[in-house]
Design an enzyme around this catalytic site. Structure first.
Site, PDB file in Angstrom:
ATOM      1  N   ARG A 142       0.816  -1.217   0.000  1.00  0.00           N
ATOM      2  CA  ARG A 142       0.000   0.000   0.000  1.00  0.00           C
ATOM      3  C   ARG A 142       0.850   1.267   0.000  1.00  0.00           C
ATOM      4  O   ARG A 142       0.487   2.257  -0.631  1.00  0.00           O
ATOM      5  CB  ARG A 142      -0.931   0.024   1.215  1.00  0.00           C
ATOM      6  CG  ARG A 142      -1.703  -1.258   1.474  1.00  0.00           C
ATOM      7  CD  ARG A 142      -2.526  -1.722   0.300  1.00  0.00           C
ATOM      8  NE  ARG A 142      -3.309  -2.909   0.654  1.00  0.00           N
ATOM      9  CZ  ARG A 142      -3.931  -3.686  -0.214  1.00  0.00           C
ATOM     10  NH1 ARG A 142      -3.862  -3.410  -1.511  1.00  0.00           N
ATOM     11  NH2 ARG A 142      -4.633  -4.739   0.190  1.00  0.00           N
ATOM     12  N   ARG A 207       2.850 -13.816  -4.912  1.00  0.00           N
ATOM     13  CA  ARG A 207       2.796 -13.272  -3.544  1.00  0.00           C
ATOM     14  C   ARG A 207       3.420 -14.266  -2.559  1.00  0.00           C
ATOM     15  O   ARG A 207       3.866 -13.870  -1.484  1.00  0.00           O
ATOM     16  CB  ARG A 207       1.353 -12.972  -3.135  1.00  0.00           C
ATOM     17  CG  ARG A 207       0.693 -11.842  -3.908  1.00  0.00           C
ATOM     18  CD  ARG A 207      -0.798 -11.787  -3.606  1.00  0.00           C
ATOM     19  NE  ARG A 207      -1.059 -11.486  -2.201  1.00  0.00           N
ATOM     20  CZ  ARG A 207      -2.262 -11.624  -1.622  1.00  0.00           C
ATOM     21  NH1 ARG A 207      -3.287 -12.089  -2.327  1.00  0.00           N
ATOM     22  NH2 ARG A 207      -2.415 -11.306  -0.348  1.00  0.00           N
ATOM     23  N   LYS A 237      -0.105 -15.464   6.745  1.00  0.00           N
ATOM     24  CA  LYS A 237      -1.403 -15.654   6.096  1.00  0.00           C
ATOM     25  C   LYS A 237      -1.244 -16.528   4.852  1.00  0.00           C
ATOM     26  O   LYS A 237      -0.150 -16.602   4.283  1.00  0.00           O
ATOM     27  CB  LYS A 237      -2.031 -14.306   5.748  1.00  0.00           C
ATOM     28  CG  LYS A 237      -1.242 -13.450   4.742  1.00  0.00           C
ATOM     29  CD  LYS A 237      -1.890 -12.096   4.531  1.00  0.00           C
ATOM     30  CE  LYS A 237      -1.185 -11.301   3.440  1.00  0.00           C
ATOM     31  NZ  LYS A 237      -1.723  -9.950   3.284  1.00  0.00           N
ATOM     32  N   HIS A 238      -2.269 -17.301   4.411  1.00  0.00           N
ATOM     33  CA  HIS A 238      -3.649 -17.368   4.886  1.00  0.00           C
ATOM     34  C   HIS A 238      -3.935 -18.811   5.289  1.00  0.00           C
ATOM     35  O   HIS A 238      -4.162 -19.643   4.417  1.00  0.00           O
ATOM     36  CB  HIS A 238      -4.624 -16.983   3.789  1.00  0.00           C
ATOM     37  CG  HIS A 238      -4.310 -15.683   3.092  1.00  0.00           C
ATOM     38  ND1 HIS A 238      -3.332 -15.569   2.114  1.00  0.00           N
ATOM     39  CD2 HIS A 238      -4.859 -14.454   3.222  1.00  0.00           C
ATOM     40  CE1 HIS A 238      -3.303 -14.311   1.670  1.00  0.00           C
ATOM     41  NE2 HIS A 238      -4.208 -13.605   2.337  1.00  0.00           N
ATOM     42  N   HIS A 250     -12.118 -13.340  -2.237  1.00  0.00           N
ATOM     43  CA  HIS A 250     -12.746 -12.018  -2.238  1.00  0.00           C
ATOM     44  C   HIS A 250     -14.134 -12.101  -2.886  1.00  0.00           C
ATOM     45  O   HIS A 250     -15.019 -11.304  -2.571  1.00  0.00           O
ATOM     46  CB  HIS A 250     -11.903 -11.012  -3.016  1.00  0.00           C
ATOM     47  CG  HIS A 250     -10.586 -10.693  -2.372  1.00  0.00           C
ATOM     48  ND1 HIS A 250      -9.474 -11.464  -2.568  1.00  0.00           N
ATOM     49  CD2 HIS A 250     -10.234  -9.698  -1.526  1.00  0.00           C
ATOM     50  CE1 HIS A 250      -8.465 -10.941  -1.874  1.00  0.00           C
ATOM     51  NE2 HIS A 250      -8.901  -9.874  -1.230  1.00  0.00           N
ATOM     52  N   ASP A 321      -9.413 -13.352   8.053  1.00  0.00           N
ATOM     53  CA  ASP A 321      -9.265 -12.543   6.850  1.00  0.00           C
ATOM     54  C   ASP A 321     -10.455 -11.581   6.836  1.00  0.00           C
ATOM     55  O   ASP A 321     -11.379 -11.694   7.653  1.00  0.00           O
ATOM     56  CB  ASP A 321      -9.252 -13.437   5.613  1.00  0.00           C
ATOM     57  CG  ASP A 321      -8.549 -12.789   4.423  1.00  0.00           C
ATOM     58  OD1 ASP A 321      -8.301 -11.562   4.455  1.00  0.00           O
ATOM     59  OD2 ASP A 321      -8.239 -13.508   3.454  1.00  0.00           O
TER      60      ASP A 321
END
Length: 395
Positions: A142, A207, A237-238, A250, A321
């Protein structure tokens, strides 16, 4: 006579002394899906009595608030991203005193603004906050990917993992941890501890550090160590593993169809490197070959409490999550998701779809006995202890 009294006093001390247990070794009754604080080991730093004293001074609402990490917009009554703390936000934080905030790119304008925002958020909260973000390195970063920030960038975790050198991952975590700390963030939702074993996986890919569980394990562990060195808490995670799924949680429920033995030999290996001073994020992933049902892991007592906490022995904090993801919102209301995840054994609820509904549902569950006050105290004690050990909460 004095000699007799001295002998008698010594006997009383010896008899009573062996019956007293430290607070962390005392068993507590907890409802379904919760556990008492784990016993401390001699090598661990002693937690001061002040943590317990501090806990007892909190109101019920403040204790419940510690179970939530929310977007500032969930407290904001107007449209648009929160980039500063207003009087309205302060008032909302008093009514729903969440334990933490998560920031995204839209909350950022400049380094100076972010530093001011994190300070203002801490000042507005009566209890020190987790201030978190997703800064994995690579496409999920971010701060580093924001045009206003001139920060070191990484191609992705897979590129670092391909070096086979854990020191490279530790340096990555240290670099990221240093700038997060500088801007007032104290919790990173990284490293990705998933093993990227399915080429059709739409969400993990590069990732993850590797498709080899042993390499992924070494890299995730080293990355987390780098974060800790700079004073930032890590989140593996996850769990129970998003690397061998073909769905994006998502959007809808993800499914891993491996057997328990297969998961033990692959997906679960990196998560066993998470320490008591780390978090583990549980994903919305079903394990039908393990549980015999399609319940997402974040809602499953069998997975969270039975496997993660008991079989794998994880004694840190378990966070869900994001609960506003399609995998949850398609099947649960915000209130149902919050209470069910807590009953499963999760300690912290991330980004409930409707914060007020979820908060009130937990309060109602405590009132009607679905969740017990003893369980709440045990859980919040561990959250406060975690904050104390990471120097977020100080005395």
């Amino acid at each position: 006579m004095r000699r007799f009294l001295s002998i008698l006093l010594l006997a009383v001390i010896l008899l009573t002394g062996c019956q007293i247990k430290p607070m962390e070794e005392t068993e507590a009754t907890a409802p379904s899906g919760s556990v008492a604080p784990p016993a401390s080991k001699p090598s661990e730093p002693a937690v001061p009595d002040a943590v317990q004293t501090y806990l007892q001074e909190l109101t019920l609402a403040q204790k419940v608030g510690q179970l939530f990490i929310a977007e500032p917009e969930q407290l904001w009554k107007k449209s648009g991203a929160v980039t500063e703390v207003t009087g309205e936000l302060k008032a909302a934080l008093e009514q729903y005193p969440v334990g933490g905030m998560i920031l995204f790119a839209e909350n950022l304008i400049s380094p100076e603004q972010l530093t001011a925002l994190t300070k203002e958020l801490q000042a507005a909260s009566q209890i020190p906050l987790f201030i978190a973000t997703d800064e994995e390195g690579g496409r999920v970063a971010r701060l580093a990917n924001h045009k206003a920030f001139n920060l070191p960038k990484y191609e992705n975790a897979a590129a670092v993992g391909s070096s086979g050198n854990p020191q490279a991952a530790q340096a990555m975590g240290s670099t990221i941890g240093a700038y997060l700390k500088e801007y007032g963030l104290n919790l990173n939702f990284a490293p990705v501890a998933d093993v990227n074993t399915n080429k059709k996986n739409p969400i993990i890919g590069t990732r993850a550090f590797s498709s080899d569980p042993l390499i992924a394990d070494k890299m995730a562990k080293a990355f987390a160590q780098g974060l800790r060195e700079k004073g930032v808490a890590a989140t593996f995670k996850h769990f129970p593993g998003h690397g061998d799924t073909v769905e994006d949680s998502h959007i809808g429920l993800a499914t891993n169809r491996k057997t328990k033995e297969e998961l033990q030999n692959c997906e679960w290996i990196p998560f066993q490197s998470a320490s008591r001073t780390d978090m583990v994020m549980v994903g919305h992933i079903a394990l039908p070959q393990v549980t015999g049902n399609m319940l997402p892991a974040s809602m499953s007592k069998e997975i969270v409490t039975g496997i993660l906490k008991q079989e794998l022995g994880f004694s840190g904090l378990v966070i869900t999550d994001a609960l506003n993801m399609g995998a949850i919102t398609k099947s649960y209301t915000a209130g149902e998701a919050a209470v069910t995840a807590l009953q499963a054994g999760c300690d912290i609820l991330l980004m409930s779809e409707d914060l007020e509904e979820a908060f009130d549902a937990v309060m109602d569950a405590l009132e009607n006995g679905t969740l017990s006050v003893q369980w709440l105290d045990d859980t919040v004690y561990r959250i406060l202890r975690f904050k104390y050990e990471h120097k977020i909460l100080t005395f």
